[in-house]
Design a protein around this motif. Sequence first.
Motif, mmCIF file in Angstrom:
data_model
loop_
_atom_site.group_PDB
_atom_site.id
_atom_site.type_symbol
_atom_site.label_atom_id
_atom_site.label_comp_id
_atom_site.label_asym_id
_atom_site.label_seq_id
_atom_site.Cartn_x
_atom_site.Cartn_y
_atom_site.Cartn_z
ATOM 1 N N TYR A 87 77.535 26.928 -6.885
ATOM 2 C CA TYR A 87 77.638 27.339 -5.484
ATOM 3 C C TYR A 87 78.974 27.999 -5.182
ATOM 4 O O TYR A 87 79.039 28.926 -4.377
ATOM 5 N N ARG A 142 80.871 29.887 -7.035
ATOM 6 C CA ARG A 142 80.916 31.273 -7.508
ATOM 7 C C ARG A 142 79.632 32.037 -7.205
ATOM 8 O O ARG A 142 79.475 33.179 -7.589
ATOM 9 N N ARG A 143 78.688 31.356 -6.570
ATOM 10 C CA ARG A 143 77.416 31.945 -6.139
ATOM 11 C C ARG A 143 76.709 32.627 -7.328
ATOM 12 O O ARG A 143 76.360 33.793 -7.305
ATOM 13 N N GLN A 147 77.804 29.440 -0.163
ATOM 14 C CA GLN A 147 79.007 29.113 -0.924
ATOM 15 C C GLN A 147 79.470 27.709 -0.559
ATOM 16 O O GLN A 147 79.796 27.410 0.586
#
Length: 221
Positions: free
Chosen positions: A119, A121-122, A173
Amino acid sequence: MEPSAIRYTSDVAFTPTVKAMQTRLGSREIYARMEAQRGFGTDLTPDVSAFIEAQRSVFLATANVDGQPYIQHRGGPAGFLHVLDARIIAFADFIGNQQYITLGNLTDNPKAYLFLIDYARRRRIKLWGEARVVEDAAWVERLLPAGYKARAGRAIEFTVTAWDSNCPQHIPQRFEADDVKAALEARDEQIREMEEAAVRQEARVRELEAEVARLRALARD
């Protein structure tokens, strides 16, 4: 899907029915080009391997003989997922609620799927393959993260058939609490260092001002 029916690596997910759906909904041309140019990955690249081993969470999907799917979450410290080579991932199976749905499913159907999402660094990685249960105490011991207080009676070995990476669209994020704590502590330490440097600088300025005053006094004399 039988191996003989696979022409492209993405066929592990893009069955004839899926491709027909893509055609009907207008995305087939995009994925046809992808198939012809690169397809899904097969061997894990160094970048993907590093991503896998950095994760603290993974979702393992299996299905029983009737096709009923099941998703199990597994978590641990970074490094609990071990990339053994370009095709094999292994991890200690920590003791949980002891329902053993995943173990039962894998006994009847080795087909499995791993889903990993970062999450912060998506980024997300999807892996198709087969999994097996290994009940070797020595091997399980080697896979256990050092210092992690959890028990494991077996290991899971996942052999990769294909993998794909998704775009970050719609991934919220979020950050791990430990990472946020570390960042805040680093910030606070930096602020303390800056404040201490400012105090030292102010003291030095006072020293210099005193020295200037002394020299002026001498000059007047």
